[in-house]
Design an enzyme around this catalytic site. Sequence first.
Site, PDB file in Angstrom:
ATOM      1  N   SER A 247       0.835  -1.200   0.000  1.00  0.00           N
ATOM      2  CA  SER A 247       0.000   0.000   0.000  1.00  0.00           C
ATOM      3  C   SER A 247       0.873   1.254   0.000  1.00  0.00           C
ATOM      4  CB  SER A 247      -0.960  -0.028   1.188  1.00  0.00           C
ATOM      5  OG  SER A 247      -1.882   1.032   1.128  1.00  0.00           O
TER       6      SER A 247
ATOM      7  N   ASP B  62      -5.686   1.584  -4.721  1.00  0.00           N
ATOM      8  CA  ASP B  62      -7.001   1.399  -4.099  1.00  0.00           C
ATOM      9  C   ASP B  62      -7.445   2.653  -3.353  1.00  0.00           C
ATOM     10  OD1 ASP B  62      -5.143   1.070  -2.069  1.00  0.00           O
ATOM     11  OD2 ASP B  62      -5.914  -0.862  -1.377  1.00  0.00           O
TER      12      ASP B  62
ATOM     13  N   ASP C 118      -2.645   5.926  -4.247  1.00  0.00           N
ATOM     14  CA  ASP C 118      -1.484   5.301  -3.621  1.00  0.00           C
ATOM     15  C   ASP C 118      -0.875   4.264  -4.563  1.00  0.00           C
ATOM     16  OD1 ASP C 118      -3.398   3.328  -3.434  1.00  0.00           O
ATOM     17  OD2 ASP C 118      -2.962   2.801  -1.358  1.00  0.00           O
TER      18      ASP C 118
END
Length: 570
Positions: free
Chosen positions: A145, A299, A295
């Site tokens: 992430s 997502d 990011d």
Amino acid sequence: MTTLEKAKLWLTDTFDEETQKTIQNWIDTNSDELEDSFYRELEFGTGGMRGIMGVGTNRLNKYTLGQATQGLANYLHQQFPNQQIKVAIAYDVRNNSKEFGKMCADVLTANGIKVLLFKEHRPTPELSFTVRDKKCNAGIVLTASHNPPEYNGYKVYWNDGAQIVPPDDENIIKEVYSVKFNEIKFSGNDDLIEWIGPEQDDVYIDACMENSLYQNVGRDNLNIVFSSIHGTTYATVPQALKKAGFKKVDLVREQMIPSGNFPTVDSPNPEEPAALEMAMDLARITNGDIVLGTDPDGDRLGIAVRNLEGEMQLLNGNQTNTILTYYILDQWKKAGKITGKEFIGSTIVTSDIFYDIAEKFGVDCKVGLTGFKWIGKMIRDFEGKEKFICGGEESFGFMTGDFVRDKDSCGSILLACEIAAWCKANGSSVFEYMIDIYKDLGMYYEGLVNVVRKGRTGAEEIQQMMKDFRENPPKEIAGSKVAVVKDFQEQTSLNLLDNKKSVMNDIPKSNVLIYYTEDGTKVCVRPSGTEPKIKFYVSVKDAINSAQEFKEKLLVLEEKIKIVKQDLNL
């Protein structure tokens, strides 16, 4: 077993020569790296794992990833006997992600499992979509992430396209930890790999458009600035905007170059204003109406719009989701699509305004633990009974429809741009639209405090902080008595005003505490599941009657959050 004994187990032929040399050097030099790299096993949690890349049991590497994938392969064979099992694999732009993706594919194919492997990095929501679109049994995405560059991670999705949840998550964890490193099958079979190329982008983008767009108003007159912040959405979002008819799109060219080092930002996290600074600067030059950034794995999304003074301002996750949810439900209501059997999804740390929005439009608001996998579980649990419309959480995640079972920046960006174009065409703005919602439902405002504690001692300190809050809850916060304490680990709700305790067994156990005060202030405390920090979510509320009151009310609510932080010694 001591840390040294654990490390010496890696000085065998099971591990490659470079790994053995690194460990032996740490032992010979009495390096601190040895302790941090081997004092524990990198946790394979209920959604997968995330950690610093490197050598050791507490690091992400060929062997810890191989162990996870071998455990997953074993479980898949148990669950789908006598079938040709299929697993989709995607990866983001992080260093080693592509290599890790192929390695995971090799382990699966060595176990007789067919793999659908993306040729290049692609967003996590496209992987979620592909699992269902290609009727796969599971999916894997290599991503950490928005973590710093030294991190990478591994997330597992089930055949519904959502991240794994009970009982599959716990059963996979057992299989993973039962795998010995010398049992991992690394010798793959490329004949079992089906490569996925750009053609899948078109299918995914078409689904985003179908589920996110409602009215074609002013799309050719909206000035958009977009940045992928060196992440995967360089391959999807510009294409989606063009296909949807948004003609004025300026890209932050320097940040459209995929890179796991994220060279133009300190952190590739669109929750942080600094990550969108270059996009904001471009918007000032191009007279942008809306700034969008995502990011690394595509997502999460950050949205900035012009405030009442005409300056670009980053919306927080709750504000963004409030605007998107209210608009969608308003469109559904106008189209006569609300029958009373629809719901929206949220999480326990997200703003309570979503209860108010749901009540206004006559739908249910279902709430789960932190993380989009719980919203995905809601969709699966109520499939065929209730219709899922949209869902969001405060950490800059939103999804429209159920075609993706995870937060999805692409569909959300299309929706946000439609709203911005519609507002502009009607002489208004997204910011003014948000204030109109607050006038209708009350003005909510949130603050988040992250207390970082790294390493073994940090983890112990976080545990002690949770223990102290659990055993000694605050009696008063910001001048208002604490009225309710919800303990999701004990699954209890205690009303301090009448000393009555009730059971909350509709949400799984989790190490989370929520305090509600008499005036509606909400404070949530939880350790992060992916980073070495403990998080404090604060939400306050006030009534607002006009746009002219907004700045004044904002100052009042900001001051109240400061007092909350002081009262909790944050």
